[in-house]
Design a protein around this motif. Structure first.
Motif, PDB file in Angstrom:
ATOM      1  N   UNK A 148       0.489  19.380  16.408  1.00 33.37           N
ATOM      2  CA  UNK A 148       1.147  20.263  15.340  1.00 33.37           C
ATOM      3  C   UNK A 148      -0.022  20.316  13.664  1.00 33.37           C
ATOM      4  N   UNK A 149       0.461  20.841  13.264  1.00 31.18           N
ATOM      5  CA  UNK A 149       0.053  21.581  11.753  1.00 31.18           C
ATOM      6  C   UNK A 149      -0.062  21.541  10.903  1.00 31.18           C
ATOM      7  N   UNK A 150      -0.034  21.664   9.608  1.00 29.83           N
ATOM      8  CA  UNK A 150       0.218  21.144   8.037  1.00 29.83           C
ATOM      9  C   UNK A 150       1.876  22.352   7.989  1.00 29.83           C
ATOM     10  N   UNK A 151       1.554  23.418   8.136  1.00 32.97           N
ATOM     11  CA  UNK A 151       1.676  24.880   8.197  1.00 32.97           C
ATOM     12  C   UNK A 151       3.258  25.100   9.104  1.00 32.97           C
ATOM     13  N   UNK A 152       4.647  24.873   8.670  1.00 33.33           N
ATOM     14  CA  UNK A 152       5.493  25.724   9.790  1.00 33.33           C
ATOM     15  C   UNK A 152       5.494  26.140  10.038  1.00 33.33           C
ATOM     16  N   UNK A 153       4.992  27.364   9.528  1.00 30.40           N
ATOM     17  CA  UNK A 153       5.702  28.641   9.906  1.00 30.40           C
ATOM     18  C   UNK A 153       4.363  29.796  10.078  1.00 30.40           C
ATOM     19  N   UNK A 199       8.274  20.858  16.577  1.00 27.78           N
ATOM     20  CA  UNK A 199       8.845  19.477  16.382  1.00 27.78           C
ATOM     21  C   UNK A 199       8.628  19.146  15.256  1.00 27.78           C
ATOM     22  N   UNK A 200       9.226  18.561  14.525  1.00 31.16           N
ATOM     23  CA  UNK A 200       8.858  18.287  12.781  1.00 31.16           C
ATOM     24  C   UNK A 200       8.317  16.750  13.295  1.00 31.16           C
ATOM     25  N   UNK A 201       7.152  16.449  13.277  1.00 26.88           N
ATOM     26  CA  UNK A 201       6.777  14.630  12.618  1.00 26.88           C
ATOM     27  C   UNK A 201       5.907  14.757  11.608  1.00 26.88           C
ATOM     28  N   UNK A 202       6.342  13.718  11.070  1.00 28.58           N
ATOM     29  CA  UNK A 202       6.429  13.082   9.476  1.00 28.58           C
ATOM     30  C   UNK A 202       5.491  11.879   9.643  1.00 28.58           C
ATOM     31  N   UNK A 203       4.968  11.996  10.018  1.00 29.64           N
ATOM     32  CA  UNK A 203       3.312  10.432  10.101  1.00 29.64           C
ATOM     33  C   UNK A 203       3.925   9.905   9.038  1.00 29.64           C
ATOM     34  N   UNK A 204       3.282   8.667   8.437  1.00 30.99           N
ATOM     35  CA  UNK A 204       3.052   8.509   6.622  1.00 30.99           C
ATOM     36  C   UNK A 204       1.409   8.267   6.848  1.00 30.99           C
ATOM     37  N   UNK A 213       1.229  -1.125   0.133  1.00 33.66           N
ATOM     38  CA  UNK A 213      -0.262  -0.319   0.260  1.00 33.66           C
ATOM     39  C   UNK A 213       0.525   1.191  -0.590  1.00 33.66           C
ATOM     40  N   UNK A 214       0.990   2.056  -0.913  1.00 33.02           N
ATOM     41  CA  UNK A 214       2.037   3.346  -1.193  1.00 33.02           C
ATOM     42  C   UNK A 214       1.217   4.060   0.228  1.00 33.02           C
ATOM     43  N   UNK A 215       2.602   4.490   0.520  1.00 30.27           N
ATOM     44  CA  UNK A 215       2.450   5.274   1.448  1.00 30.27           C
ATOM     45  C   UNK A 215       3.116   6.602   1.098  1.00 30.27           C
ATOM     46  N   UNK A 216       3.064   8.011   2.037  1.00 36.63           N
ATOM     47  CA  UNK A 216       3.791   9.008   1.877  1.00 36.63           C
ATOM     48  C   UNK A 216       3.812   9.755   3.145  1.00 36.63           C
ATOM     49  N   UNK A 217       4.854  10.395   2.836  1.00 39.21           N
ATOM     50  CA  UNK A 217       4.751  11.598   4.250  1.00 39.21           C
ATOM     51  C   UNK A 217       4.582  12.025   4.017  1.00 39.21           C
ATOM     52  N   UNK A 218       3.880  12.974   5.785  1.00 40.02           N
ATOM     53  CA  UNK A 218       3.463  14.223   5.069  1.00 40.02           C
ATOM     54  C   UNK A 218       4.122  15.174   7.082  1.00 40.02           C
ATOM     55  N   UNK A 219       4.495  16.402   6.720  1.00 38.98           N
ATOM     56  CA  UNK A 219       5.369  16.952   7.458  1.00 38.98           C
ATOM     57  C   UNK A 219       4.104  17.764   8.831  1.00 38.98           C
ATOM     58  N   UNK A 220       4.178  17.683   9.814  1.00 39.55           N
ATOM     59  CA  UNK A 220       3.399  18.542  10.511  1.00 39.55           C
ATOM     60  C   UNK A 220       3.649  19.241  11.270  1.00 39.55           C
ATOM     61  N   UNK A 221       4.098  20.579  12.043  1.00 42.72           N
ATOM     62  CA  UNK A 221       4.621  21.066  13.048  1.00 42.72           C
ATOM     63  C   UNK A 221       4.247  21.612  14.277  1.00 42.72           C
TER      64      UNK A 221
END
Ligand SMILES: [Zn+2]
Length: 113
Positions: free
Chosen positions: A64-69, A39-44, A26-34
């Protein structure tokens, strides 16, 4: 504290055994949250899975949200809530005392008549 960038690359592709196999199925993608602590976390996520707007930071528990800034606000509202609850409690106590005093006064008036 300052090691965020060093950590960023080191874990990619270094999952426990079996993860790669499942990843192929099952193809997965990593998404960054801050989070607010940067702290950056990248669940897949599975490719067809919906990406949530918020993710709990595994390091500090903050949202944590999708926008680092522009990370979501840290849940620092507890002292405020407590204070508000305290004020509310006090106010209702005072109201209650006033109502009770009024009622007592009425009872006493009736008794006096
Ligand atoms: Zn965090």
């Amino acid at each position: 504290m300052a090691g965020g960038n060093a950590i960023r690359g080191s874990r990619v592709g270094a999952g426990p055994m079996g993860e790669a196999e499942r990843g192929e199925a099952a193809p997965r993608k990593r998404v960054s949250f801050w989070c607010a602590n940067k702290h950056e976390t990248r669940p897949s996520f599975a490719d067809d899975a919906p990406i949530p707007d918020l993710w709990d930071c595994p390091r500090c528990g903050f949202p944590a949200g999708r926008q680092s800034e522009a990370p979501p606000n840290a849940p620092r509202n507890e002292p405020y809530k407590t204070h508000l609850a305290y004020v509310k409690e006090r106010r209702s106590d005072e109201d209650g005392a006033a109502i009770l005093a009024e009622a007592l006064a009425r009872v006493r008036q009736r008794r006096g008549e």
